[in-house]
Design an enzyme around this catalytic site. Structure first.
Site, PDB file in Angstrom:
ATOM      1  N   THR A 155      -2.280  25.372  33.417  1.00  0.00           N
ATOM      2  CA  THR A 155      -2.473  24.607  34.646  1.00  0.00           C
ATOM      3  C   THR A 155      -3.413  25.303  35.621  1.00  0.00           C
ATOM      4  O   THR A 155      -3.484  26.542  35.666  1.00  0.00           O
ATOM      5  CB  THR A 155      -1.119  24.389  35.344  1.00  0.00           C
ATOM      6  OG1 THR A 155      -1.312  23.826  36.643  1.00  0.00           O
ATOM      7  CG2 THR A 155      -0.365  25.697  35.529  1.00  0.00           C
ATOM      8  N   TYR A 194       6.018  27.755  39.599  1.00  0.00           N
ATOM      9  CA  TYR A 194       5.442  26.969  38.506  1.00  0.00           C
ATOM     10  C   TYR A 194       4.179  27.648  37.978  1.00  0.00           C
ATOM     11  O   TYR A 194       4.028  27.880  36.774  1.00  0.00           O
ATOM     12  CB  TYR A 194       5.130  25.543  38.979  1.00  0.00           C
ATOM     13  CG  TYR A 194       4.330  24.746  37.983  1.00  0.00           C
ATOM     14  CD1 TYR A 194       4.881  24.387  36.757  1.00  0.00           C
ATOM     15  CD2 TYR A 194       3.026  24.351  38.262  1.00  0.00           C
ATOM     16  CE1 TYR A 194       4.141  23.663  35.826  1.00  0.00           C
ATOM     17  CE2 TYR A 194       2.285  23.624  37.340  1.00  0.00           C
ATOM     18  CZ  TYR A 194       2.843  23.285  36.125  1.00  0.00           C
ATOM     19  OH  TYR A 194       2.110  22.574  35.209  1.00  0.00           O
TER      20      TYR A 194
END
Length: 337
Positions: A123, A147
């Protein structure tokens, strides 16, 4: 005509949003595929008929060993994990468990099972708030939430494992993924999803009464956050091409950004949804969310230079149209269940 493929690909999280598109892309390219998903956030209906499906957890090494043997697995595409950034802040241990600890178990199983190729769903959140206009793979990685850290830790584990064992890997760092399969075979199905285009098409169809705009005072042309949106089918295609590159160059591992290199603001996206649907969505201006960068745009030069990847759906209205088509179909699916 597709040539016979040398092995099967195991897709983790293959009943989820991006994973289910990867399954379709692999099948369309002639690759044998199997799916493992615990169905906590995935949907059984998202896995095509005829694809071997294992309901289970990627931490279950005995199950993984059985799958590798039964399917002749030679590569893993790893999508399983938790993806809601604000939840990672409020429940960090969930994210370090689901995204890091379980990935470690999966990588260990792959090494034990002789799986040679590993493609990882990473990501742009690993970059944090970059101070450059267009993010390259060499932009410093400084995550600002659990995250992003949980994904960066997995990238590190893969790099170290590939250096020590007979395995190569590709980490694909996604920017903002949106849209749905152009043929209506799968799409974003998660209830309560936080992706802007998903939320906006839900509002356009009357499933929400408004769309919140978080932050109107960024240093951007209209003050709202700017993001690089990539069509999920173009992203899935990049995974298939990355796999083929790993197979062709077994000594090489890859890290690449996945985006189009162009940004749209929140208001531009909502204007596009209004245009595509011929309706006006109610926008409610809210304060900034902590940790949201004002602008996050990829430089996809390495992806285009390394793989024969040409985006087919790099048009905002097209992305929205496919998302809208899927949202209507999803209402029918849920109405029948």
């Amino acid at each position: 005509m597709n040539q016979a493929k040398p092995f099967s690909v195991l897709v983790t999280g293959g009943a989820g949003y991006i994973g289910s598109h990867a399954v379709l892309a692999l099948r369309d390219a002639g690759w044998p595929v199997a799916v493992i998903d615990n169905l906590v956030t995935g949907f059984r209906f998202a896995v095509p008929k005829g694809v071997p499906f294992y309901e289970g957890d990627i931490e279950d090494q005995a199950l993984l060993a059985r799958i590798f043997e039964e399917q002749g697995t030679g590569a893993i595409m790893h999508f399983a994990g938790s993806v809601v950034v604000p939840e990672s802040v409020s429940d960090p241990l969930k994210y370090y468990h689901n995204n890091t600890v379980k990935s470690r178990a999966l990588i260990e199983a792959a090494v034990k099972g002789g799986v040679k190729h590993f493609i990882f769903s990473s990501t742009a959140a690993t970059y944090g708030i970059p101070d450059v206009e267009a993010v390259t793979e060499d932009t410093p990685q400084a995550p600002i939430n659990p995250y992003g850290w949980s994904k960066l830790m997995t990238e590190r584990m893969l790099a170290d494992t590939a250096a020590a064992h007979d395995m190569n890997y590709c980490a694909l760092r996604y920017f903002n993924v949106a849209g749905a399969d152009p043929d209506g075979r799968t799409g974003q199905s998660t209830a309560g999803a936080t992706h802007l285009i998903k939320v906006a098409v839900e509002a356009a169809l009357g499933k929400r009464d408004h769309v919140a705009v978080f932050g109107t005072d960024y240093d951007t042309p209209d003050g709202t956050g700017v993001r690089d949106y990539i069509h999920v089918s173009d992203l899935a295609n990049a995974h298939v091409l990355a796999l083929e590159e790993l197979v062709a160059s077994p000594e090489t591992s890859l890290t690449m950004n996945c985006g189009y290199g162009r940004g749209f603001s929140v208001l531009e996206v909502l204007d596009a949804v209004d245009r595509v649907t011929n309706r006006t969505i109610e926008r409610r201006m809210e304060p900034r969310r902590e940790g949201d960068p004002g602008s996050l745009i990829s430089d996809p030069s390495r992806l285009k230079a390394t793989l024969p990847w040409q985006p087919r759906h790099a048009d905002l209205d097209t992305i929205i149209g496919h998302a809208l088509q899927w949202e209507r179909k999803l209402s029918e699916i849920r109405g029948q269940s």
